[in-house]
Scaffold this motif. Structure first.
Motif: not given
Length: 236
Positions: A103-109, A115-121
């Protein structure tokens, strides 16, 4: 969640503005041959800078990890707001990774918080230092931390650490486990994930400057992996 983090940062900055002469500042950087975190290998050779401010037990710390030998290593940038009183410690950490395993954001923003497309936890922590030993509990409560069925995992981790001195060297022994299924730690249930022994010693360069060096042996019984880490810290 973004509003909560911004409010917390503002609280720390407002406190420091009231008593600038009593603010404690941390500026340092670690250099390690491998980045091992809680029994997991996250990168090869890396530099890990720290910048923090603290006032009367309240602190805000920025920490990062950036690969030096492998350009494909994941970059990390963390912000931690914490408070300590006596032996009690609790805090909130916002972890950000340039890439996520799933999951996460492939562009690393960085400023993408869906929630389902972030690179934060986002992780909460509470612990107590008894002096002869300390206990810590960590749980993810928001961000990208989901099981395969789409339900939030609430990945958790707890550890016990015992510091001691031997032969003029500072030692720290740690035993840690993950209590239940976690995609972050790669466990399907309760599992011991981190058994480590760390030694630190200051190497005197001049009368006013020394460099702490450290070595750490880490074993992860769950993944059947073991690591030997060497590093040093530069701090003015």
């Amino acid at each position: 969640m973004k509003k909560i983090v911004m409010f917390a940062m503002g609280l720390v900055l407002s406190c420091t503005a009231l008593a600038q002469e009593k603010v404690e500042t941390t500026i340092c950087g670690d250099f390690v041959n491998e980045y091992i975190w809680r029994g997991l290998k996250l990168a090869d050779v890396a530099v890990q800078p720290t910048l923090g401010v603290g006032y009367k037990g309240l602190s805000l710390t920025a920490w990062g990890s950036y690969g030096l030998s492998n350009k494909d290593d994941v970059k990390e940038f963390d912000l931690t707001l914490a408070y300590s009183i006596g032996g009690l410690h609790f805090g909130i950490t916002d972890y950000w990774f340039s890439e996520m395993a799933s999951g996460g954001d492939p562009d690393g923003r960085y400023f993408k918080y869906n929630a389902h497309s972030t690179n934060h936890v986002f992780e909460g922590n509470i612990g107590y230092d008894f002096g002869f030993a300390s206990l810590q509990w960590y749980t993810n409560f928001a961000g990208n931390d989901y099981k395969e069925n789409g339900k939030r995992a609430y990945s958790s981790y707890f550890e016990a650490t015992v510091p001691f001195q031997l032969a003029t060297v500072d030692w720290k022994a740690t035993a840690a486990a993950v209590p239940f299924e976690s995609p972050q730690y790669g466990t399907s249930g309760f599992a011991v994930t981190n058994l480590s022994l760390r030694a630190t010693k200051d190497i005197k360069i001049t009368d006013t400057f020394s460099i702490p060096i450290f070595g750490q042996l880490t074993a992860n019984p769950c993944s059947q992996k073991a690591y030997l880490v060497f590093g040093f810290t530069l701090q003015p």
